[in-house]
Design an enzyme around this catalytic site. Structure first.
Site, short mmCIF file in Angstrom:
data_model
loop_
_atom_site.label_atom_id
_atom_site.label_comp_id
_atom_site.label_asym_id
_atom_site.label_seq_id
_atom_site.Cartn_x
_atom_site.Cartn_y
_atom_site.Cartn_z
CB ILE A 123 -0.91 0.03 1.25
CG1 ILE A 123 -1.73 -1.27 1.35
CG2 ILE A 123 -1.83 1.24 1.23
CD1 ILE A 123 -2.40 -1.47 2.70
CB CYS A 124 1.47 3.91 -2.36
SG CYS A 124 2.35 5.50 -2.49
CG LEU A 125 -2.13 5.70 3.49
CD1 LEU A 125 -2.93 6.65 2.59
CD2 LEU A 125 -3.07 4.77 4.25
#
Length: 230
Positions: A123-125
């Site tokens: 996840i890119c967060l």
């Protein structure tokens, strides 16, 4: 006299300043080691608070095994998105630095989204990286992931192929994301009934079976482990 070790016989009362200088590295080392241990009491409190309103939020966190450092989060797909109606499981690992370091989270359920790897579930967060704060919780992180499903950021992608499709062929993206939700994030009514019936025949109450299956993303093995331990 010990000329080669002038601080050897120092005590706090004989020379407080030099004693502190001598022992400061050791004290700092102990503090860092303590800081590097997962705050298990906090994790237990977070689990309780997160699962207390699961009927309202649809978000819950359960143990994956016996350890409080490996968990499974569950979030419902947001209404009005291609993920609506799906139940998504998030694999959560707490490092020794939690809550001073962010939890490691990735999708265990396959999902088609620009900011989530279609291969690994990464996840890119920002809050799972440099924007994490100890004031945040597992629930706020899961809520942020749910919000990410509603509002993709294709200009900062985790999966470049999905991001390009989102930008250039949006309707195809929507169809693909919806298909993946139907395929990987939904349990058919027949399959759900079969799982419920199988566990009920083992002697568990139907209401408890249903709620435990829902809490564990309809994973029959995980639900059985939970039922047996309760």
């Amino acid at each position: 006299q010990n000329l080669h070790c002038p601080l050897h016989f120092l005590s706090p009362s004989s020379n407080k300043k030099q004693w502190r200088l001598l022992h400061k590295p050791k004290l700092e080392s102990n503090w860092k080691r303590e800081k590097k241990m997962v705050d298990l009491a906090r994790v237990q409190k977070e689990l309780h608070e997160c699962n207390r309103d699961v009927q309202v939020s649809g978000i819950n966190v359960t143990l994956k095994g016996d350890s409080l450092t490996h968990l499974i989060g569950t979030i419902p797909g947001p209404v009005g998105t291609p993920y609506e109606g799906g139940t998504f499981k998030i694999d959560i690992t707490l490092t020794d630095g939690y809550p001073f370091e962010p939890p490691k989270m990735k999708f265990a359920t396959k999902v088609w989204h620009p900011n989530i790897s279609s291969q690994s579930g990464a996840i890119c967060l920002d809050i799972l990286k440099d924007q994490w704060s100890p004031a945040l919780t597992l629930k706020t992180a899961l809520l942020s992931i749910q919000a990410l499903l509603s509002a993709p950021e294709p200009d900062d992608p985790q999966d470049a192929v999905v991001a390009q499709q989102y930008l250039r062929e949006h309707q195809t993206f929507v169809g693909t994301a919806r298909y993946w939700t139907e395929t990987f994030a939904k349990t058919s009514t027949l399959a759900a009934d079969d799982k419920i019936q199988k566990l009920v025949e083992m002697g568990f109450p139907e209401a408890q079976v249903r709620s435990t299956l829902e809490a564990n993303g309809w994973d029959e093995n995980m639900a059985l482990e939970k039922l047996l331990s309760s």
